[in-house]
Motif scaffolding. Structure first.
Motif, mmCIF file in Angstrom:
data_model
loop_
_atom_site.group_PDB
_atom_site.id
_atom_site.type_symbol
_atom_site.label_atom_id
_atom_site.label_comp_id
_atom_site.label_asym_id
_atom_site.label_seq_id
_atom_site.Cartn_x
_atom_site.Cartn_y
_atom_site.Cartn_z
ATOM 1 N N TYR A 54 0.815 -1.216 0.000
ATOM 2 C CA TYR A 54 0.000 0.000 0.000
ATOM 3 C C TYR A 54 0.850 1.268 0.000
ATOM 4 C CZ TYR A 54 -2.592 3.841 2.148
ATOM 5 O OH TYR A 54 -3.119 5.074 2.440
ATOM 6 N N ALA A 55 1.887 1.308 0.836
ATOM 7 C CA ALA A 55 2.684 2.531 0.972
ATOM 8 C C ALA A 55 3.337 2.958 -0.350
ATOM 9 C CB ALA A 55 3.725 2.370 2.080
ATOM 10 N N PRO A 56 3.992 2.053 -1.109
ATOM 11 C CA PRO A 56 4.554 2.487 -2.400
ATOM 12 C C PRO A 56 3.490 2.944 -3.397
ATOM 13 C CG PRO A 56 5.620 0.466 -1.672
ATOM 14 C CD PRO A 56 4.447 0.692 -0.764
ATOM 15 N N ILE A 57 2.325 2.278 -3.395
ATOM 16 C CA ILE A 57 1.258 2.704 -4.306
ATOM 17 C C ILE A 57 0.807 4.122 -3.965
ATOM 18 C CG2 ILE A 57 -1.129 2.282 -5.008
ATOM 19 C CD1 ILE A 57 -0.589 -0.697 -4.733
ATOM 20 N N LEU A 58 0.629 4.383 -2.668
ATOM 21 C CA LEU A 58 0.246 5.735 -2.257
ATOM 22 C C LEU A 58 1.338 6.746 -2.593
ATOM 23 C CD1 LEU A 58 -1.934 7.401 -0.773
ATOM 24 C CD2 LEU A 58 -0.610 7.046 1.332
ATOM 25 N N THR A 59 2.590 6.318 -2.521
ATOM 26 C CA THR A 59 3.712 7.204 -2.835
ATOM 27 C C THR A 59 3.631 7.712 -4.272
ATOM 28 O OG1 THR A 59 5.109 6.006 -1.262
ATOM 29 C CG2 THR A 59 6.231 7.391 -2.875
ATOM 30 N N LEU A 60 3.192 6.853 -5.188
ATOM 31 C CA LEU A 60 3.078 7.265 -6.594
ATOM 32 C C LEU A 60 2.143 8.460 -6.728
ATOM 33 C CD1 LEU A 60 2.778 3.755 -8.295
ATOM 34 C CD2 LEU A 60 4.776 5.268 -8.303
ATOM 35 N N TYR A 61 0.987 8.391 -6.077
ATOM 36 C CA TYR A 61 0.026 9.487 -6.179
ATOM 37 C C TYR A 61 0.506 10.721 -5.432
ATOM 38 C CZ TYR A 61 -3.953 12.409 -5.056
ATOM 39 O OH TYR A 61 -4.776 13.499 -4.878
ATOM 40 N N THR A 62 0.923 10.539 -4.190
ATOM 41 C CA THR A 62 1.271 11.688 -3.354
ATOM 42 C C THR A 62 2.470 12.450 -3.904
ATOM 43 O OG1 THR A 62 0.434 10.504 -1.405
ATOM 44 C CG2 THR A 62 1.851 12.406 -1.013
ATOM 45 N N THR A 63 3.500 11.737 -4.330
ATOM 46 C CA THR A 63 4.673 12.417 -4.870
ATOM 47 C C THR A 63 4.322 13.161 -6.157
ATOM 48 O OG1 THR A 63 6.067 10.663 -3.960
ATOM 49 C CG2 THR A 63 7.066 12.114 -5.582
ATOM 50 N N ALA A 64 3.509 12.538 -7.014
ATOM 51 C CA ALA A 64 3.084 13.220 -8.243
ATOM 52 C C ALA A 64 2.294 14.486 -7.917
ATOM 53 C CB ALA A 64 2.247 12.273 -9.097
ATOM 54 N N ALA A 65 1.468 14.428 -6.874
ATOM 55 C CA ALA A 65 0.687 15.604 -6.490
ATOM 56 C C ALA A 65 1.593 16.733 -6.000
ATOM 57 C CB ALA A 65 -0.319 15.224 -5.404
ATOM 58 N N PHE A 66 2.591 16.409 -5.203
ATOM 59 C CA PHE A 66 3.501 17.449 -4.710
ATOM 60 C C PHE A 66 4.396 17.992 -5.818
ATOM 61 C CE2 PHE A 66 2.479 16.023 -0.388
ATOM 62 C CZ PHE A 66 2.411 17.246 0.263
ATOM 63 N N ILE A 67 4.774 17.139 -6.756
ATOM 64 C CA ILE A 67 5.541 17.632 -7.903
ATOM 65 C C ILE A 67 4.704 18.630 -8.694
ATOM 66 C CG2 ILE A 67 6.532 16.950 -10.125
ATOM 67 C CD1 ILE A 67 7.427 14.340 -8.784
ATOM 68 N N GLY A 68 3.417 18.332 -8.838
ATOM 69 C CA GLY A 68 2.531 19.269 -9.514
ATOM 70 C C GLY A 68 2.426 20.596 -8.777
ATOM 71 N N LEU A 69 2.403 20.552 -7.439
ATOM 72 C CA LEU A 69 2.379 21.799 -6.667
ATOM 73 C C LEU A 69 3.678 22.577 -6.825
ATOM 74 C CD1 LEU A 69 0.727 20.762 -3.258
ATOM 75 C CD2 LEU A 69 -0.228 22.263 -5.004
ATOM 76 N N GLY A 70 4.795 21.852 -6.932
ATOM 77 C CA GLY A 70 6.079 22.526 -7.039
ATOM 78 C C GLY A 70 6.349 23.089 -8.416
ATOM 79 N N ASP A 71 5.752 22.493 -9.432
ATOM 80 C CA ASP A 71 6.008 22.927 -10.811
ATOM 81 C C ASP A 71 4.976 23.971 -11.218
ATOM 82 O OD1 ASP A 71 7.123 23.088 -13.292
ATOM 83 O OD2 ASP A 71 6.196 21.272 -14.068
#
Length: 254
Positions: A54-71
């Motif tokens: 579960y944790a790596p799957i959630l990491t895919l979404y959460t990291t992509a969301a924060f990258i979107g906030l940073g870009d």
């Protein structure tokens, strides 16, 4: 301190935007579907098997969301006013890692309160948590490195191609592989061995999470390998980000 302040700023922005709702819903769903199991006690191996996936799957979404906030243009304003690119990138990484680690912590707490694994002690939980969170950090660092914010598209395609080649044995096997000339098979095996090497710590880390068997030096060596690989990925991402010009994404330009 600037990285920590920016991490806190990103977390507040993430909470205010409501994006964290998906992590909350996902955490509740995983707990009630996989970990609650009314009338059935679960063991430590089952708990870490579920959370280790579960944790790596959630990491895919959460990291992509924060990258979107940073870009976004708002982020580049911070860079223009003295924040270093290293602090900026580490802030995005730390924010994503905090959300995923928090979700995992809530799952562990709820499991301890409502359906505690009978064979899991606090020390055993720590032994399983260390490689699990290191795998989460590795995946977040890899996604950050492969984001449009850091790598140009040509390098992203190159790295993704190398990763696909490392996994090619899962797709090219049996009659197809045997039909290749001997020299091609030998070269392909050598390439897979070289490219698959960096993936070993992550896969063994999952196994270590489930078994929590630290009886051999291999387990300690793998933890050190996970940490070394994490430092390498973050270092490469920071170096690439510091060397390239900032380019607004299509979404930011719009």
């Amino acid at each position: 301190m600037r990285s920590l302040r920016f991490t806190g700023f990103m977390l507040l922005e993430y909470l205010r935007s409501g994006r964290v709702a998906l992590e909350i819903i996902a955490t509740m769903v995983v707990f009630f579907v996989f970990l609650r199991r009314v009338g059935i006690s679960m063991n430590a191996e089952y708990f870490f098997s579920v959370t280790g996936v579960y944790a790596p799957i959630l990491t895919l979404y959460t990291t992509a969301a924060f990258i979107g906030l940073g870009d976004r243009p708002q982020g580049y304003v911070l860079l223009a006013h003295g924040m270093s690119r290293t602090n900026y990138l580490l802030g995005i990484f730390g924010s994503a890692l905090s959300i995923v680690a928090g979700s995992y912590g809530i799952l562990a707490l709820m499991a301890a309160l409502f359906n505690r694994p009978l064979d899991l002690t606090i020390f055993g939980w720590m032994l399983g948590t260390i490689p699990l969170l290191l795998n989460v950090a590795l995946l977040a660092a890899l996604m950050l490195m492969l984001s449009p914010l850091v790598f140009p598209s040509s390098w992203r395609l190159t790295v993704l191609g190398l990763i696909a080649l490392a996994f090619s044995s899962n797709f090219i096997g049996g009659p197809i592989f045997e039909s290749l000339p001997p020299l091609v098979r030998a070269i392909l095996r050598a390439i897979q061995a070289v490219l698959g090497g960096p993936l070993v710590p992550a896969f063994y880390g999952f196994q270590l999470t489930v078994t929590r068997d630290y009886s051999s030096m291999t387990a300690v060596a793998n933890i050190l390998a996970q940490i070394s690989l994490l430092i390498a990925l973050l270092g490469l991402a920071i170096y690439s980000f510091s060397r390239r010009d900032l380019i607004f994404s299509d979404g930011a330009q719009g």
